[in-house]
Scaffold this active site. Structure first.
Site, PDB file in Angstrom:
ATOM      1  N   GLU A  76       0.829  -1.211   0.000  1.00 27.55           N
ATOM      2  CA  GLU A  76       0.000   0.000   0.000  1.00 27.55           C
ATOM      3  C   GLU A  76       0.861   1.259   0.000  1.00 27.55           C
ATOM      4  O   GLU A  76       0.573   2.216  -0.716  1.00 27.55           O
ATOM      5  CB  GLU A  76      -0.927   0.029   1.223  1.00 27.55           C
ATOM      6  CG  GLU A  76      -1.926  -1.118   1.310  1.00 27.55           C
ATOM      7  CD  GLU A  76      -3.031  -1.071   0.270  1.00 27.55           C
ATOM      8  OE1 GLU A  76      -3.042  -0.152  -0.575  1.00 27.55           O
ATOM      9  OE2 GLU A  76      -3.878  -1.968   0.280  1.00 27.55           O
ATOM     10  N   GLU A 107      -5.044   5.296  -0.529  1.00 20.21           N
ATOM     11  CA  GLU A 107      -3.889   4.461  -0.160  1.00 20.21           C
ATOM     12  C   GLU A 107      -3.478   4.754   1.291  1.00 20.21           C
ATOM     13  O   GLU A 107      -3.048   3.854   2.012  1.00 20.21           O
ATOM     14  CB  GLU A 107      -2.709   4.661  -1.112  1.00 20.21           C
ATOM     15  CG  GLU A 107      -2.992   4.362  -2.593  1.00 20.21           C
ATOM     16  CD  GLU A 107      -3.515   2.966  -2.896  1.00 20.21           C
ATOM     17  OE1 GLU A 107      -3.621   2.129  -1.989  1.00 20.21           O
ATOM     18  OE2 GLU A 107      -3.858   2.724  -4.071  1.00 20.21           O
ATOM     19  N   HIS A 110      -5.758   2.790   3.361  1.00 17.91           N
ATOM     20  CA  HIS A 110      -5.382   1.364   3.363  1.00 17.91           C
ATOM     21  C   HIS A 110      -4.191   1.123   4.296  1.00 17.91           C
ATOM     22  O   HIS A 110      -4.153   0.139   5.030  1.00 17.91           O
ATOM     23  CB  HIS A 110      -5.046   0.887   1.942  1.00 17.91           C
ATOM     24  CG  HIS A 110      -6.192   1.041   0.991  1.00 17.91           C
ATOM     25  ND1 HIS A 110      -6.093   0.793  -0.354  1.00 17.91           N
ATOM     26  CD2 HIS A 110      -7.477   1.441   1.197  1.00 17.91           C
ATOM     27  CE1 HIS A 110      -7.261   1.022  -0.928  1.00 17.91           C
ATOM     28  NE2 HIS A 110      -8.117   1.426  -0.011  1.00 17.91           N
ATOM     29  N   TYR A 116      -4.201  -0.330  12.041  1.00 24.50           N
ATOM     30  CA  TYR A 116      -5.324  -0.636  12.934  1.00 24.50           C
ATOM     31  C   TYR A 116      -5.394  -2.137  13.244  1.00 24.50           C
ATOM     32  O   TYR A 116      -5.606  -2.539  14.400  1.00 24.50           O
ATOM     33  CB  TYR A 116      -6.605  -0.124  12.273  1.00 24.50           C
ATOM     34  CG  TYR A 116      -7.888  -0.354  13.029  1.00 24.50           C
ATOM     35  CD1 TYR A 116      -8.086   0.174  14.308  1.00 24.50           C
ATOM     36  CD2 TYR A 116      -8.934  -1.065  12.437  1.00 24.50           C
ATOM     37  CE1 TYR A 116      -9.290  -0.027  14.981  1.00 24.50           C
ATOM     38  CE2 TYR A 116     -10.139  -1.255  13.106  1.00 24.50           C
ATOM     39  CZ  TYR A 116     -10.309  -0.740  14.374  1.00 24.50           C
ATOM     40  OH  TYR A 116     -11.500  -0.931  15.023  1.00 24.50           O
ATOM     41  N   GLU A 180      -1.868  -3.499  -8.668  1.00 24.86           N
ATOM     42  CA  GLU A 180      -3.220  -3.372  -8.114  1.00 24.86           C
ATOM     43  C   GLU A 180      -4.212  -4.342  -8.735  1.00 24.86           C
ATOM     44  O   GLU A 180      -5.236  -4.639  -8.138  1.00 24.86           O
ATOM     45  CB  GLU A 180      -3.720  -1.933  -8.297  1.00 24.86           C
ATOM     46  CG  GLU A 180      -2.817  -0.930  -7.615  1.00 24.86           C
ATOM     47  CD  GLU A 180      -3.449   0.446  -7.507  1.00 24.86           C
ATOM     48  OE1 GLU A 180      -3.573   1.104  -8.549  1.00 24.86           O
ATOM     49  OE2 GLU A 180      -3.816   0.844  -6.397  1.00 24.86           O
ATOM     50  N   GLU A 214      -9.703  -0.694  -4.683  1.00 27.41           N
ATOM     51  CA  GLU A 214      -8.720  -1.107  -5.684  1.00 27.41           C
ATOM     52  C   GLU A 214      -9.359  -1.347  -7.041  1.00 27.41           C
ATOM     53  O   GLU A 214      -8.728  -1.137  -8.073  1.00 27.41           O
ATOM     54  CB  GLU A 214      -7.959  -2.365  -5.238  1.00 27.41           C
ATOM     55  CG  GLU A 214      -7.100  -2.206  -3.989  1.00 27.41           C
ATOM     56  CD  GLU A 214      -6.047  -1.111  -4.067  1.00 27.41           C
ATOM     57  OE1 GLU A 214      -5.687  -0.673  -5.187  1.00 27.41           O
ATOM     58  OE2 GLU A 214      -5.581  -0.668  -2.997  1.00 27.41           O
ATOM     59  N   HIS A 217      -9.322   1.937  -8.590  1.00 29.82           N
ATOM     60  CA  HIS A 217      -7.960   2.329  -8.980  1.00 29.82           C
ATOM     61  C   HIS A 217      -7.571   1.650 -10.293  1.00 29.82           C
ATOM     62  O   HIS A 217      -7.018   2.277 -11.195  1.00 29.82           O
ATOM     63  CB  HIS A 217      -6.930   1.928  -7.910  1.00 29.82           C
ATOM     64  CG  HIS A 217      -7.184   2.539  -6.563  1.00 29.82           C
ATOM     65  ND1 HIS A 217      -6.439   2.238  -5.450  1.00 29.82           N
ATOM     66  CD2 HIS A 217      -8.107   3.442  -6.148  1.00 29.82           C
ATOM     67  CE1 HIS A 217      -6.899   2.921  -4.418  1.00 29.82           C
ATOM     68  NE2 HIS A 217      -7.909   3.641  -4.807  1.00 29.82           N
TER      69      HIS A 217
HETATM   70 MN    MN Z   1      -4.682   1.172  -4.878  1.00 30.92          MN
HETATM   71 FE    FE Z   2      -4.546   0.305  -1.828  1.00 31.09          FE
END
Ligand code: MN
Ligand code: FE
Length: 334
Positions: A76, A107, A110, A116, A180, A214, A217
């Protein structure tokens, strides 16, 4: 009025977004906004109980989760850096830049999802964040992307010749189609298999949100590549097309090797052979999306994966907090 083009357009003012030339860039931006989410909205309590319970997961299941954490956590930031440091400065068109800013933000979300997960589940950050160096099949994927996208990282690189526009498109294929569009997908299948079994739902749901982002993306990247090829048809030679196809085939081999390594024995109705078939199936889709002939003719062993991409939260049977992200700023709470 001179025709606007994405690359090498001296008349493009990056600050003048209206009127727009590339409506698809705007559409992807809106799709990104409609997927808005943050990691903390996903409850991890049940995951923590399962993870702490020695009988909660098998060793193979734990290994599969850790490896996917290891691959995605660093991939990421690699992607975020690529957008900001390498792609952004060559794309001066304002609506494309607006999308790139949105993608860079996603991103960052992500990256946050993996912070987390480490925080809530107590994963060892040194283990997770070093896997891109310590696990050979993860390192091989990262090295492949870093290697094939060297040209546009060079600070002196310019898209000022046919050869250089080819290099730029070659690298965009590396970032968008391969990283990706292929390297994330064995991991998505593995992690979303937990969701289908209603286990480790918090981690799996983070992956589901990431999958939805994604897929946008990837769609933006494919439209960007196709537009540049349309505007610069001289780059799309038989030789160049075969280089791109060969790169995609090599990435499929690396993704299959990663799946075999991650999943040495079948679990949850999954095995590495089925994942290999799936990776070939999606590689064919990626090739066709950028107008190249498909290579594998593979069938989709996981038709449920496409539902996972569009699944709206309220259709999920497990309990979560936020149900609907369609309207930014007016989140509804259960
Ligand atoms: Mn991405
Ligand atoms: Fe990502």
């Amino acid at each position: 009025m001179s025709k606007k083009t994405i690359l090498n357009n001296n008349s493009t003012d990056p600050n003048k977004i209206l009127p727009m030339t590339y409506k698809w860039a705007r559409a992807h931006y809106k799709n990104g906004v409609n997927n808005n989410w943050t990691p903390e909205e996903v409850n991890m309590q049940k995951d923590l109980e399962t993870w702490k319970n020695p009988a909660g997961l098998s060793d193979d299941e734990r290994r599969l989760i850790m490896w996917n954490m290891g691959f995605f956590s660093t991939a990421e930031s690699l992607t975020a850096n690529n957008i900001v440091l390498a792609i952004y400065r060559h794309i001066t068109n304002p609506e494309c830049r607006q999308y790139l800013l949105r993608q860079a933000y996603e991103e960052a979300v992500h990256t946050d999802a993996f912070i987390y997960c480490c925080d809530t589940l107590g994963f060892d950050p040194d283990e997770v964040y070093n896997m891109y160096m310590t696990i050979p099949s993860i390192k091989a994927k990262d090295d492949f992307v870093v290697d094939m996208t060297k040209s546009i990282f060079d600070i002196n690189f310019k898209t000022d010749s046919t050869e250089n526009i080819q290099k730029f498109v070659h690298d965009l294929v590396g970032y968008y189609i391969i990283m990706e569009g292929i390297f994330f997908y064995a991991g998505f299948v593995m992690m979303l298999s937990f969701l289908r079994q209603n286990r480790m739902v918090g981690v799996a749901e983070q992956f589901q949100y990431i999958l939805r982002d994604e897929s946008v993306h990837l769609a933006f990247g494919a439209d960007l590549i196709n537009e540049i090829v349309d505007e610069n048809p001289e780059i799309w030679t038989a030789e160049f097309k075969s280089i791109i196809t060969e790169n995609i085939k090599k990435s499929v081999d690396l993704e299959v090797a990663y799946a075999k390594d991650c999943l040495p024995r079948g679990i949850m109705g999954l095995n590495a052979d089925a994942i290999a078939e799936y990776v070939k199936y999606i590689a064919d889709r990626r090739l066709e999306r950028i107008h190249l002939p498909k290579v594998y003719g593979a069938d989709n062993p996981f038709p449920w994966m496409s539902e996972m991409t569009d699944l709206r939260k309220e259709k999920n049977f497990f309990e979560t907090r936020v149900t609907e992200y369609k309207k930014g700023g007016t989140l509804e709470w259960d």
